[in-house]
Design an enzyme around this catalytic site. Structure first.
Site, PDB file in Angstrom:
ATOM      1  N   GLY A 127     -70.209  33.077  39.444  1.00  0.00           N
ATOM      2  CA  GLY A 127     -69.043  32.871  40.306  1.00  0.00           C
ATOM      3  C   GLY A 127     -68.423  31.488  40.195  1.00  0.00           C
ATOM      4  O   GLY A 127     -67.524  31.144  40.954  1.00  0.00           O
ATOM      5  N   ARG A 184     -52.164  43.013  38.811  1.00  0.00           N
ATOM      6  CA  ARG A 184     -52.378  43.148  37.368  1.00  0.00           C
ATOM      7  C   ARG A 184     -52.220  44.617  36.983  1.00  0.00           C
ATOM      8  O   ARG A 184     -52.361  45.493  37.856  1.00  0.00           O
ATOM      9  CB  ARG A 184     -53.818  42.719  37.024  1.00  0.00           C
ATOM     10  CG  ARG A 184     -54.199  41.361  37.549  1.00  0.00           C
ATOM     11  CD  ARG A 184     -55.690  41.304  37.894  1.00  0.00           C
ATOM     12  NE  ARG A 184     -56.003  40.078  38.632  1.00  0.00           N
ATOM     13  CZ  ARG A 184     -56.408  38.942  38.072  1.00  0.00           C
ATOM     14  NH1 ARG A 184     -56.618  38.893  36.784  1.00  0.00           N
ATOM     15  NH2 ARG A 184     -56.631  37.869  38.795  1.00  0.00           N
ATOM     16  N   ASP A 253     -56.480  43.458  32.569  1.00  0.00           N
ATOM     17  CA  ASP A 253     -56.711  42.714  33.823  1.00  0.00           C
ATOM     18  C   ASP A 253     -56.104  41.323  33.757  1.00  0.00           C
ATOM     19  O   ASP A 253     -56.032  40.630  34.778  1.00  0.00           O
ATOM     20  CB  ASP A 253     -58.217  42.630  34.151  1.00  0.00           C
ATOM     21  CG  ASP A 253     -59.044  42.136  32.976  1.00  0.00           C
ATOM     22  OD1 ASP A 253     -58.968  42.748  31.899  1.00  0.00           O
ATOM     23  OD2 ASP A 253     -59.737  41.119  33.130  1.00  0.00           O
ATOM     24  N   ASN A 254     -55.650  40.918  32.582  1.00  0.00           N
ATOM     25  CA  ASN A 254     -54.970  39.631  32.446  1.00  0.00           C
ATOM     26  C   ASN A 254     -53.481  39.842  32.166  1.00  0.00           C
ATOM     27  O   ASN A 254     -52.833  38.961  31.596  1.00  0.00           O
ATOM     28  CB  ASN A 254     -55.597  38.811  31.319  1.00  0.00           C
ATOM     29  CG  ASN A 254     -57.027  38.389  31.636  1.00  0.00           C
ATOM     30  OD1 ASN A 254     -57.410  38.326  32.810  1.00  0.00           O
ATOM     31  ND2 ASN A 254     -57.814  38.119  30.619  1.00  0.00           N
TER      32      ASN A 254
HETATM   33  P1  AMP Z   1     -61.636  36.501  32.720  1.00  0.00           P
HETATM   34  O1  AMP Z   1     -62.261  36.461  31.374  1.00  0.00           O
HETATM   35  O2  AMP Z   1     -61.569  35.161  33.396  1.00  0.00           O
HETATM   36  O3  AMP Z   1     -60.330  37.205  32.737  1.00  0.00           O
HETATM   37  O4  AMP Z   1     -62.640  37.347  33.633  1.00  0.00           O
HETATM   38  C1  AMP Z   1     -62.920  38.716  33.436  1.00  0.00           C
HETATM   39  C2  AMP Z   1     -63.771  39.203  34.581  1.00  0.00           C
HETATM   40  O5  AMP Z   1     -65.037  38.534  34.601  1.00  0.00           O
HETATM   41  C3  AMP Z   1     -63.184  38.990  35.956  1.00  0.00           C
HETATM   42  O6  AMP Z   1     -63.569  40.069  36.768  1.00  0.00           O
HETATM   43  C4  AMP Z   1     -63.835  37.713  36.401  1.00  0.00           C
HETATM   44  O7  AMP Z   1     -63.845  37.570  37.808  1.00  0.00           O
HETATM   45  C5  AMP Z   1     -65.231  37.871  35.843  1.00  0.00           C
HETATM   46  N1  AMP Z   1     -65.899  36.586  35.629  1.00  0.00           N
HETATM   47  C6  AMP Z   1     -65.602  35.667  34.677  1.00  0.00           C
HETATM   48  N2  AMP Z   1     -66.418  34.602  34.773  1.00  0.00           N
HETATM   49  C7  AMP Z   1     -67.266  34.828  35.803  1.00  0.00           C
HETATM   50  C8  AMP Z   1     -68.338  34.101  36.396  1.00  0.00           C
HETATM   51  N3  AMP Z   1     -68.717  32.913  35.946  1.00  0.00           N
HETATM   52  N4  AMP Z   1     -68.971  34.683  37.449  1.00  0.00           N
HETATM   53  C9  AMP Z   1     -68.606  35.870  37.910  1.00  0.00           C
HETATM   54  N5  AMP Z   1     -67.600  36.611  37.396  1.00  0.00           N
HETATM   55  C10 AMP Z   1     -66.933  36.096  36.351  1.00  0.00           C
HETATM   56 MG    MG Z   2     -58.945  37.507  34.063  1.00  0.00          MG
END
Ligand code: AMP
Ligand code: MG
Length: 493
Positions: A127, A184, A253-254
């Protein structure tokens, strides 16, 4: 004694109107929140008291450790296609929507924290976020904004005083992100995948409220919403391609409904022009290579169409598919028109002439063959427009190879109404001199990790005025030296 005014005048429509679309949640406590970057200009645009936020209380709020008055912090749920495979359960795993404010222009903006601790959607992750990626998102997002590209923005970066384990211990940090919304494609997919059509409809009405209020209550509004997202994303893709920006993780999701660029992970700007460029260490197949971005966006929009399909023509699926396909089929031409328009701007042209596309593509092929720096070439062509082609020519291994193209372009320019001087002026407002050069970004992040924020601050200052030549800032305009080697970016999650 008069009571202190609240830090934010929140009006939290997502929390209020979309119960069942999130989990109410709070940020983790952290040992020593410290404000390391603060965007005063954006704070003012948001109608916030900048001085009140640049305090210990502000730092604790930006770390997620203290809830400001009127906040209704929550973790949004979403799904998403990641590198082509569907993940039905994602969501804010390390982020919170703190609340919404209405800015000075009457626009509703989300105040969102990234790195504020685990949530029910963390899926085993910690998180947290770490300083390097937080600053990268801050710098890249602000650079995009200055380049006039729709984007989420950074209001603040704080360190938390905690070490977070990545490839070794790294300083923990939280980014405060401001967005037109955090809806999104994947938010729709989450409910569509569960057959919850009523929720998809509720979300679509909410998206219309946020982004297309003129469609509100109208018949055909859901197809109308889809059509608007297509238009916004076609324009956004053209602006990425014209600027040389590679997002790197174009998962659904992005991909926003607002048409803003979101989630600056392993993103970077091109230097030598090559459509096959991939910087991200996790993009093994080159799915999100520079040149593939428009067609990937169309693919992502097809996933949005699938999620919205039940709303288009509730009793006639065949007709719904036809309507959606027709809309989606507009994307390539919309994209092309925006791109051609942008290229004309970059080359000092105003009129539309047959053969423009060939003229532009021929230049790009030459650049590709000789690995020419994309940003500098367009900038130097501004001087070529006023009779000084040398700087542009010198970017080529074989400068004479540019000459036939220069002649074609000069002919095309002289048939325009603009004087050479005005053509150059137009070009200088379309062709940045400064982009976030990869080596400069890395230098700024490394210094910050060692406690010195001065290089990040200087870089942000330069990138605020990308189209204006700045004294003694020559080094910021140059591509990476050979010693920097091939560039690789990491998600840093
Ligand atoms: P992202 O690559 O930032 O677009 O994240 C993709 C998914 O992974 C999203 O649901 C984020 O909330 C989750 N996520 C990314 N990094 C973490 C982390 N360090 N802890 C928990 N969830 C994460
Ligand atoms: Mg993301």
């Amino acid at each position: 004694m008069t009571a202190k005014p609240p830090l934010f005048q929140f009006d939290n429509s997502y929390a209020r109107d979309l119960q069942g679309f999130y989990v109410a949640w709070e940020g983790a406590k952290v040992p020593a929140p410290e404000l390391v970057l603060f965007n005063r200009e954006l704070a003012e645009e948001l109608g916030l008291e900048a001085d009140a936020l640049q305090t210990a209380e502000g730092a604790a709020v930006f770390a997620g450790a203290v809830q400001p008055d009127g906040a209704s912090p929550l973790a949004q749920v979403y799904a998403g296609h990641q590198f082509g495979g569907f993940s039905p359960q994602l969501g804010d795993g390390r982020a919170l929507l703190v609340g919404e404010v209405i800015d000075r222009n009457g626009k509703r903006r989300d105040i969102h924290l990234k790195g504020s601790g685990p949530t029910p959607f963390s899926r085993g992750g910690d998180g947290k976020a770490v300083l390097g990626p937080v600053l990268r998102e801050y710098i890249l997002g602000e650079a995009m904004h200055a380049l006039k590209i729709p984007t989420t923005r950074a209001l603040a970066a704080v360190t938390t005083g905690e070490m977070v384990h990545r490839e070794g211990p790294k300083p923990g940090a939280v980014l405060t992100r401001v967005a037109a919304s955090h809806l999104r494609v994947g938010t729709f997919q989450f409910f569509a995948a569960r057959g919850q059509t009523d929720k998809v409809r509720q979300l679509a009405d909410y998206a219309i409220f946020r982004h297309d209020p003129d469609l509100s209550g109208k018949d055909g509004r859901y197809l109308g919403l889809f059509s608007r997202v297509i238009e916004r994303q076609a324009e956004l893709m053209a602006s990425w391609m014209l600027a040389g920006f590679i997002h790197g993780v174009m998962n659904t999701d992005n991909t926003t409904i607002s048409g803003e660029t979101i989630d600056y992970g392993p993103c970077a700007f091109l230097e030598a022009y090559d459509p096959a460029t991939v910087f991200s260490s996790i993009d093994h197949g080159g799915r999100y290579a520079f040149g593939r971005q428009p067609s990937i966006m169309q693919w992502n929009l097809a996933r949005l169409a699938e999620a919205l399909l039940a709303l288009f023509e509730p009793d006639n699926l065949d007709k719904a598919v036809d309507l959606a396909s027709t809309e989606l089929g507009r994307f390539p031409d919309l994209y092309r028109q925006h791109w051609l328009h942008g290229m004309r701007g970059k080359l000092g042209l105003t009129r539309e002439v047959d053969g423009d596309q060939d003229l532009f593509e021929d230049l790009l092929s030459l650049m590709q063959q000789q690995k020419v720096d994309y940003t500098l070439l367009f900038r130097h062509l501004g001087d070529a427009a006023i009779g000084d082609p040398e700087k542009a020519r010198r970017l080529f291994v074989d400068p004479t190879s540019l000459d036939p193209w220069l002649t074609r372009w000069q002919d095309r320019l002289s048939a325009e109404d603009l004087s050479p001087r005005l053509a150059k002026e137009q070009m200088d407002t379309a062709n940045p001199l400064y982009i976030p050069r990869n080596h400069k970004v890395e230098e700024a992040l490394a210094a910050a990790e060692a406690g010195d924020y001065a290089p990040a601050v200087s870089l942000l200052e330069v990138l605020k005025h990308p189209f204006t030549e700045q004294q003694d800032r020559e080094a910021y305009a140059q591509p990476a030296p050979d010693s920097f080697g091939p560039y690789r970016t990491f998600c840093g999650t």
